[in-house]
Design a protein around this motif. Sequence first.
Motif, PDB file in Angstrom:
ATOM      1  N   GLU A 175       7.105  10.140  -8.476  1.00  0.00           N
ATOM      2  CA  GLU A 175       7.690   8.411  -8.343  1.00  0.00           C
ATOM      3  C   GLU A 175       7.315   8.053  -7.315  1.00  0.00           C
ATOM      4  O   GLU A 175       6.924   8.753  -6.267  1.00  0.00           O
ATOM      5  N   PHE A 176       6.937   6.566  -7.501  1.00  0.00           N
ATOM      6  CA  PHE A 176       6.446   6.034  -6.842  1.00  0.00           C
ATOM      7  C   PHE A 176       6.896   4.348  -6.477  1.00  0.00           C
ATOM      8  O   PHE A 176       7.437   4.047  -7.482  1.00  0.00           O
ATOM      9  N   MET A 177       6.897   3.597  -5.563  1.00  0.00           N
ATOM     10  CA  MET A 177       7.278   2.272  -5.355  1.00  0.00           C
ATOM     11  C   MET A 177       5.888   1.533  -4.896  1.00  0.00           C
ATOM     12  O   MET A 177       5.090   2.018  -4.177  1.00  0.00           O
ATOM     13  N   THR A 178       5.806   0.182  -5.543  1.00  0.00           N
ATOM     14  CA  THR A 178       4.621  -0.572  -4.978  1.00  0.00           C
ATOM     15  C   THR A 178       5.188  -1.828  -4.293  1.00  0.00           C
ATOM     16  O   THR A 178       6.271  -2.388  -4.668  1.00  0.00           O
ATOM     17  N   VAL A 179       4.641  -2.168  -3.532  1.00  0.00           N
ATOM     18  CA  VAL A 179       4.774  -3.797  -2.874  1.00  0.00           C
ATOM     19  C   VAL A 179       3.687  -4.238  -2.933  1.00  0.00           C
ATOM     20  O   VAL A 179       2.845  -4.010  -2.062  1.00  0.00           O
ATOM     21  N   THR A 180       3.546  -5.348  -3.752  1.00  0.00           N
ATOM     22  CA  THR A 180       2.012  -6.325  -3.868  1.00  0.00           C
ATOM     23  C   THR A 180       2.276  -7.693  -3.053  1.00  0.00           C
ATOM     24  O   THR A 180       3.356  -8.157  -3.373  1.00  0.00           O
ATOM     25  N   LEU A 181       1.464  -7.941  -2.244  1.00  0.00           N
ATOM     26  CA  LEU A 181       1.215  -9.266  -1.536  1.00  0.00           C
ATOM     27  C   LEU A 181       0.288 -10.241  -2.319  1.00  0.00           C
ATOM     28  O   LEU A 181      -1.041  -9.731  -2.246  1.00  0.00           O
ATOM     29  N   GLY A 182       0.676 -11.199  -2.632  1.00  0.00           N
ATOM     30  CA  GLY A 182      -0.203 -12.211  -3.129  1.00  0.00           C
ATOM     31  C   GLY A 182      -1.119 -12.900  -1.734  1.00  0.00           C
ATOM     32  O   GLY A 182      -0.899 -12.567  -0.740  1.00  0.00           O
ATOM     33  N   MET A 183      -2.221 -13.272  -2.057  1.00  0.00           N
ATOM     34  CA  MET A 183      -3.117 -13.865  -0.930  1.00  0.00           C
ATOM     35  C   MET A 183      -2.415 -14.983  -0.080  1.00  0.00           C
ATOM     36  O   MET A 183      -2.648 -14.602   1.101  1.00  0.00           O
ATOM     37  N   ASP A 184      -1.808 -15.916  -0.414  1.00  0.00           N
ATOM     38  CA  ASP A 184      -0.922 -16.703   0.431  1.00  0.00           C
ATOM     39  C   ASP A 184      -0.202 -15.978   1.250  1.00  0.00           C
ATOM     40  O   ASP A 184      -0.072 -16.263   2.553  1.00  0.00           O
ATOM     41  N   THR A 185       0.699 -14.935   0.824  1.00  0.00           N
ATOM     42  CA  THR A 185       1.580 -14.443   1.618  1.00  0.00           C
ATOM     43  C   THR A 185       0.724 -13.417   2.478  1.00  0.00           C
ATOM     44  O   THR A 185       1.299 -13.548   3.873  1.00  0.00           O
ATOM     45  N   LEU A 186      -0.471 -12.663   2.320  1.00  0.00           N
ATOM     46  CA  LEU A 186      -1.132 -12.112   3.158  1.00  0.00           C
ATOM     47  C   LEU A 186      -1.452 -13.090   4.267  1.00  0.00           C
ATOM     48  O   LEU A 186      -1.542 -12.683   5.568  1.00  0.00           O
ATOM     49  N   ARG A 187      -1.873 -14.144   4.103  1.00  0.00           N
ATOM     50  CA  ARG A 187      -2.600 -15.195   5.038  1.00  0.00           C
ATOM     51  C   ARG A 187      -1.516 -15.525   5.812  1.00  0.00           C
ATOM     52  O   ARG A 187      -1.542 -15.685   7.163  1.00  0.00           O
ATOM     53  N   ASP A 188      -0.353 -15.930   5.523  1.00  0.00           N
ATOM     54  CA  ASP A 188       0.803 -16.324   6.352  1.00  0.00           C
ATOM     55  C   ASP A 188       1.531 -15.083   7.124  1.00  0.00           C
ATOM     56  O   ASP A 188       1.620 -15.461   8.439  1.00  0.00           O
ATOM     57  N   TYR A 189       1.487 -13.994   7.001  1.00  0.00           N
ATOM     58  CA  TYR A 189       1.896 -12.818   7.674  1.00  0.00           C
ATOM     59  C   TYR A 189       0.841 -12.374   8.669  1.00  0.00           C
ATOM     60  O   TYR A 189       1.099 -11.881   9.512  1.00  0.00           O
ATOM     61  N   ALA A 190      -0.330 -12.861   8.508  1.00  0.00           N
ATOM     62  CA  ALA A 190      -1.415 -12.583   9.281  1.00  0.00           C
ATOM     63  C   ALA A 190      -1.480 -13.081  10.409  1.00  0.00           C
ATOM     64  O   ALA A 190      -2.084 -12.909  11.717  1.00  0.00           O
ATOM     65  N   GLN A 191      -0.732 -14.222  10.512  1.00  0.00           N
ATOM     66  CA  GLN A 191      -0.430 -15.096  11.938  1.00  0.00           C
ATOM     67  C   GLN A 191       0.589 -14.105  12.852  1.00  0.00           C
ATOM     68  O   GLN A 191       0.435 -14.356  14.069  1.00  0.00           O
ATOM     69  N   ALA A 192       1.361 -13.178  12.276  1.00  0.00           N
ATOM     70  CA  ALA A 192       2.215 -12.446  12.927  1.00  0.00           C
ATOM     71  C   ALA A 192       2.204 -11.095  13.105  1.00  0.00           C
ATOM     72  O   ALA A 192       2.435 -10.237  13.992  1.00  0.00           O
ATOM     73  N   VAL A 193       1.347 -10.342  12.101  1.00  0.00           N
ATOM     74  CA  VAL A 193       1.020  -8.830  12.090  1.00  0.00           C
ATOM     75  C   VAL A 193      -0.430  -8.713  12.016  1.00  0.00           C
ATOM     76  O   VAL A 193      -1.062  -9.606  11.360  1.00  0.00           O
ATOM     77  N   ALA A 194      -0.907  -7.609  12.495  1.00  0.00           N
ATOM     78  CA  ALA A 194      -2.231  -7.299  12.478  1.00  0.00           C
ATOM     79  C   ALA A 194      -2.344  -5.959  11.367  1.00  0.00           C
ATOM     80  O   ALA A 194      -2.506  -4.897  11.828  1.00  0.00           O
ATOM     81  N   LEU A 195      -2.465  -6.511  10.082  1.00  0.00           N
ATOM     82  CA  LEU A 195      -2.709  -5.269   9.008  1.00  0.00           C
ATOM     83  C   LEU A 195      -4.166  -4.592   9.137  1.00  0.00           C
ATOM     84  O   LEU A 195      -4.987  -5.297   9.761  1.00  0.00           O
TER      85      LEU A 195
END
Length: 279
Positions: A97-117
């Motif tokens: 069993e597993f869970m997935t959390v997918t980020l759209g490109m806009d979300t990835l770009r928004d959060y890139a300002q605060a976190v360093a993935l």
Amino acid sequence: MRSVRPLSIFPQGHFLGRTETRWSAGGFALARMVPTVPEHEVHEHTHAEAHFVVLLRGEYLSSAEGAPALAREPLVVYNPPGTLHRDRFRGDSAGGEFMTVTLGMDTLRDYAQAVALPDRPRAFAAHEGLAWRRLAGLATTKSDSEGLLTESLCAELLDAASEPLRDRREHLPPWLWRVRECLHDDCGSELSLGELAAVAGVHAVHLTRSFRRHFGCTPGDYLRRCRLAKAAALLTTSREALVDVAARCGYFDQAHFARSFQAAFGRTPRAYRHAVADA
């Protein structure tokens, strides 16, 4: 002559399993899933979107940096856009069993300002009490009123994934992160080493030496990764002409774009777009 198996390209939200529950909040798409494909039938594939895979039950084989030879729950894997791998459940996948959390490109770009993935697939321990456990629980209790909670927990998950880089950041000069952010944000521009050194306020040799030591690659390598990730996202989410995608991603002509893209993803940009559309 041995035939070459076509590369599978998975669009947003597509994984090798049966979806038990699916929901979304903000720019995040989540699913709780049961694997359905036996280990021997899983072939190399690529994901067009950034995502997390959270191992909830079973034994999992992953090539992500930091993953054990054979992973058992709990484990979280972050895969950036364009990830190419053969991650899979061991054996016939029964009981997994597993869970997935997918980020759209806009979300990835928004959060890139605060976190360093991370810029490449990375696994990290899912310690008791982290956001992943509460997210998994929401699969059975979710309601429209829990959108803010889901988004908040997803943000915590991103922060946890970026923790090793965040800790490193505290010991790095701010100029090095300015250069990295410049490469990420302006990957469609023609950037020279001299311009980056000017942004940093250091000598070009010092810049390249420090960049490799802390990020494991040259500024040019990092720029190439950013361009390819942006191109894969545009081919997946837009209908722009290929020549326009090439220009937006910093390639001087469409032929150069096609060669670089095929070397990274195993097929031409046009074939990649068709494969995503047919998936």
